[in-house]
Scaffold this active site. Structure first.
Site, PDB file in Angstrom:
ATOM      1  N   CYS A  67       0.859  -1.182   0.000  1.00 18.47           N
ATOM      2  CA  CYS A  67       0.000   0.000   0.000  1.00 18.47           C
ATOM      3  C   CYS A  67       0.895   1.231   0.000  1.00 18.47           C
ATOM      4  O   CYS A  67       2.068   1.154   0.349  1.00 18.47           O
ATOM      5  CB  CYS A  67      -0.891   0.028   1.238  1.00 18.47           C
ATOM      6  SG  CYS A  67      -2.020  -1.363   1.357  1.00 18.47           S
ATOM      7  N   GLU A 116      -8.844   7.364   3.986  1.00 19.86           N
ATOM      8  CA  GLU A 116      -8.302   7.347   2.632  1.00 19.86           C
ATOM      9  C   GLU A 116      -9.332   7.065   1.545  1.00 19.86           C
ATOM     10  O   GLU A 116     -10.220   6.242   1.725  1.00 19.86           O
ATOM     11  CB  GLU A 116      -7.213   6.270   2.527  1.00 19.86           C
ATOM     12  CG  GLU A 116      -6.036   6.522   3.438  1.00 19.86           C
ATOM     13  CD  GLU A 116      -4.964   5.456   3.366  1.00 19.86           C
ATOM     14  OE1 GLU A 116      -3.811   5.796   3.669  1.00 19.86           O
ATOM     15  OE2 GLU A 116      -5.268   4.301   3.010  1.00 19.86           O
TER      16      GLU A 116
END
Length: 182
Positions: A67, A116
């Site tokens: 990520c 996010e």
């Protein structure tokens, strides 16, 4: 360690500025752009990684392959490739979008918040791993079906974003396509 920033977003997902990555992740993390990627080897196995203990959010937690955060002027796909090289020392096929509108907010046990807009990608590895110990403390190549059963049975053992991505029906279907040998 790379110095990076996050691209801050308003509620509609429009960029509003940047903030240094480490400073951005707090108990009051602002909405920002990220990405998540699931990597498969030539045998169709998924790479599951355990986050290094030095990570600010969710240290030591098992998660999907890699990520990160796109940088200004960088596409999500370019960011996936960059972070795969940095964290895993691996080359990959062009990343494919599997869950483009994924967005989440979660708080880790230490009170650090992730907030996010996080498009999800999948790709195949095309070289051997060369793990960066500052990012990854352990890893396993696993059958996707076993990982999905583990997530269903013990979601607390994985990062919340991995669990949320894996429980999306369309994302699961697209991930399953990567288990087929090419």
């Amino acid at each position: 360690m790379q110095t990076e920033h996050v691209i801050l977003l308003n509620a509609q997902g429009v960029p509003t500025g940047t903030l240094e990555k480490y400073a951005a992740h707090t108990a009051d993390t602002l909405l920002h752009l990220a990405f998540s990627s699931w990597l498969f080897n030539a045998k169709g196995q998924l790479l599951v990684t355990r986050r290094a203990l030095s990570k600010k959010a969710w240290p030591g937690v098992w998660t999907n392959s890699v990520c990160g955060h796109p940088q200004l002027g960088e596409s999500n796909e370019e960011a996936v490739i960059r972070r795969c090289r940095y964290e895993l020392g691996v080359e990959i096929t062009p990343p494919e979008s599997i869950y483009p509108d994924f967005r989440y907010r979660a708080t880790d046990p230490n009170g650090i918040v992730e907030n996010e807009v996080c498009p999800v990608f999948a790709a195949r590895t095309t070289s051997a791993l060369q793990i960066n110990d500052d990012e990854v403390m352990d890893y396993q190549w696993c059958d996707l079906a076993d990982v999905l059963r583990g997530i269903d049975a013990t979601p607390w053992a994985f990062s919340p974003w991995m669990v949320m991505q894996a429980t999306n029906r369309e994302a699961r279907k697209r991930l399953s396509a990567f288990t087929q040998l090419k």
